[in-house]
Design an enzyme around this catalytic site. Structure first.
Site, PDB file in Angstrom:
ATOM      1  N   GLN A  14      41.147 -66.107  25.120  1.00 25.44           N
ATOM      2  CA  GLN A  14      40.459 -66.302  23.837  1.00 25.44           C
ATOM      3  C   GLN A  14      40.769 -67.678  23.243  1.00 25.44           C
ATOM      4  OE1 GLN A  14      40.088 -62.854  21.110  1.00 25.44           O
ATOM      5  NE2 GLN A  14      42.108 -62.366  21.894  1.00 25.44           N
ATOM      6  N   ASP A  38      49.634 -69.880  37.885  1.00 24.04           N
ATOM      7  CA  ASP A  38      50.017 -68.484  37.700  1.00 24.04           C
ATOM      8  C   ASP A  38      51.395 -68.427  37.039  1.00 24.04           C
ATOM      9  OD1 ASP A  38      50.696 -65.850  37.810  1.00 24.04           O
ATOM     10  OD2 ASP A  38      50.215 -65.587  39.940  1.00 24.04           O
ATOM     11  N   ALA A  62      49.298 -66.087  28.380  1.00 26.60           N
ATOM     12  CA  ALA A  62      50.335 -65.126  28.002  1.00 26.60           C
ATOM     13  C   ALA A  62      49.972 -63.757  28.537  1.00 26.60           C
ATOM     14  CB  ALA A  62      50.470 -65.049  26.479  1.00 26.60           C
ATOM     15  N   TYR A  63      51.008 -62.934  28.698  1.00 22.16           N
ATOM     16  CA  TYR A  63      50.800 -61.505  28.975  1.00 22.16           C
ATOM     17  C   TYR A  63      50.589 -60.862  27.614  1.00 22.16           C
ATOM     18  CZ  TYR A  63      51.591 -56.816  30.825  1.00 22.16           C
ATOM     19  OH  TYR A  63      51.446 -55.500  31.194  1.00 22.16           O
ATOM     20  N   TYR A 101      52.114 -70.803  21.938  1.00 26.23           N
ATOM     21  CA  TYR A 101      51.726 -69.825  20.914  1.00 26.23           C
ATOM     22  C   TYR A 101      52.630 -68.607  20.982  1.00 26.23           C
ATOM     23  CZ  TYR A 101      47.761 -72.851  20.492  1.00 26.23           C
ATOM     24  OH  TYR A 101      46.986 -73.967  20.299  1.00 26.23           O
ATOM     25  N   ASP A 104      53.083 -62.595  15.628  1.00 34.12           N
ATOM     26  CA  ASP A 104      53.634 -61.874  14.475  1.00 34.12           C
ATOM     27  C   ASP A 104      54.469 -60.677  14.927  1.00 34.12           C
ATOM     28  OD1 ASP A 104      51.307 -60.758  15.538  1.00 34.12           O
ATOM     29  OD2 ASP A 104      50.673 -59.861  13.644  1.00 34.12           O
ATOM     30  N   TYR A 127      56.390 -56.387  24.423  1.00 31.99           N
ATOM     31  CA  TYR A 127      55.609 -57.616  24.251  1.00 31.99           C
ATOM     32  C   TYR A 127      56.296 -58.547  23.245  1.00 31.99           C
ATOM     33  CZ  TYR A 127      51.884 -60.604  22.349  1.00 31.99           C
ATOM     34  OH  TYR A 127      51.154 -61.660  21.887  1.00 31.99           O
TER      35      TYR A 127
END
Ligand SMILES: NC(=O)c1ccc[n+]([C@@H]2O[C@H](COP(=O)([O-])OP(=O)(O)OC[C@H]3O[C@@H](n4cnc5c(N)ncnc54)[C@H](OP(=O)(O)O)[C@@H]3O)[C@@H](O)[C@H]2O)c1
Length: 284
Positions: A14, A38, A62-63, A101, A104, A127
């Site tokens: 995104q 990767d 990111a995962y 990045y 929150d 996460y």
């Protein structure tokens, strides 16, 4: 960005998709998806960085599967913590700036007001722990970096709450949406715009963590109401408590971020969340 070589990772996500657009004016932009870079194999990233020799690394990879991470903690840690650490090491070798990045979800959600960068972290799920470990890995290296913590990301592409709501609103007459988690929906468009503005205005700003979310706040229910209003969807929305929507990963009750530091250091402010939502619709 003028006179800079930019390496973008996660170019198909995104935020990555929008960064690719925003940074298309860079003299050299190498945009890599999972095929080219990767992050589950961090050591392989070194060759890529050493060969391209970027001035700026934008890491939008990111995962991000919050619930799945509960059953894949090792992979989440590799992608979200080990790989950013390697990128930070390679950036430091070159004297390059690493833009990364975070989320929150590094907070436990118990504060009643907006979270500051200086507030204690306390992630509730795998996460969040993996993203916090990524922040710490970058900070440990000590090169030049900006970590932009954002929240509730959605946009015209990918898998996100906006697109899911629009689909479910067509398929079902009634939807039950969690109303006791508070945050700021933030569009990928606003994040990439703010990132470009920040790098143009203050590339010599101090390394550190900066919160970067849209203005205001709402609940997932409030966000869904705004989406349906904007789309003219007639399906009924019912507010429910989190207990009635059990998920593998626990989520913070309040994860509203204060953006004061971003404004003070970079002079950059993102649009309010409702305004940002309106901007996304023409791009759908
Ligand atoms: N999404 C949110 O609500 C949210 C909230 C707060 C913070 N953030 C943070 O914001 C940043 C951008 O997130 P986003 O919303 O743009 O996420 P996204 O849409 O899920 O994009 C993540 C990108 O990372 C790629 N990726 C995943 N595993 C990879 C691997 N092993 N190697 C290389 N690439 C890999 C994905 O590739 P594939 O498409 O091939 O899987 C995807 O292109 C992330 O740091 C995220 O943690 C996101």
């Amino acid at each position: 960005m003028t006179g800079q070589k930019v390496l973008l990772l996660g170019a198909g996500g995104q935020v990555g998709t929008e960064l690719r657009r925003s940074f298309s004016g860079a003299p050299e932009l190498l945009a890599c998806g999972r095929q080219q870079a990767d992050l589950s194999r961090p050591e392989k990233l070194r060759d890529l960085v050493r060969e391209f020799r970027p001035d700026v690394i934008l890491n939008a990879a990111a995962y991000t599967a919050v619930d799945r991470a509960e059953s894949e903690p090792d992979l989440a840690m590799m992608v979200n913590a080990a790989a950013p650490g390697v990128l930070a090491e390679e950036a430091a070798r070159l004297g390059a700036l690493l833009v990364h990045y975070s989320t929150d979800y590094v907070f436990d959600g118990t504060k009643s007001g907006p979270w500051l960068e200086s507030d204690a972290t306390g992630p509730l799920n795998v996460y969040g722990r993996s993203k916090l470990a990524g922040e710490e890995a970058i900070q440990r290296v000590g090169g030049r970096y900006f970590i932009f913590r954002t929240s509730w990301v959605y946009g015209p592409h990918g898998s996100n709450f906006l697109l899911t709501m629009l689909r479910l609103g067509r398929e079902r007459p009634q939807l039950r949406i969690v109303d006791d988690q508070t945050g700021a929906p933030t569009s990928s468009i606003e994040i990439s715009r703010a990132t470009l503005a920040a790098l143009k205005r203050a590339s010599d700003a101090p390394s550190g963590i900066y919160h970067m979310s849209c203005g205001g706040w709402t609940s997932w229910y409030g966000f869904a109401c705004a989406i349906f209003r904007q789309a003219g969807t007639s399906a009924e929305l019912l507010p429910i408590p989190s207990e009635q929507y059990p998920t593998p990963a626990r989520r913070p009750r309040n994860s509203v971020l204060s953006n004061e530091k971003l404004r003070a250091v970079f002079g950059v402010e993102l649009a309010g969340w409702e305004e940002a939502l309106q901007e996304v619709f023409p791009r759908l």
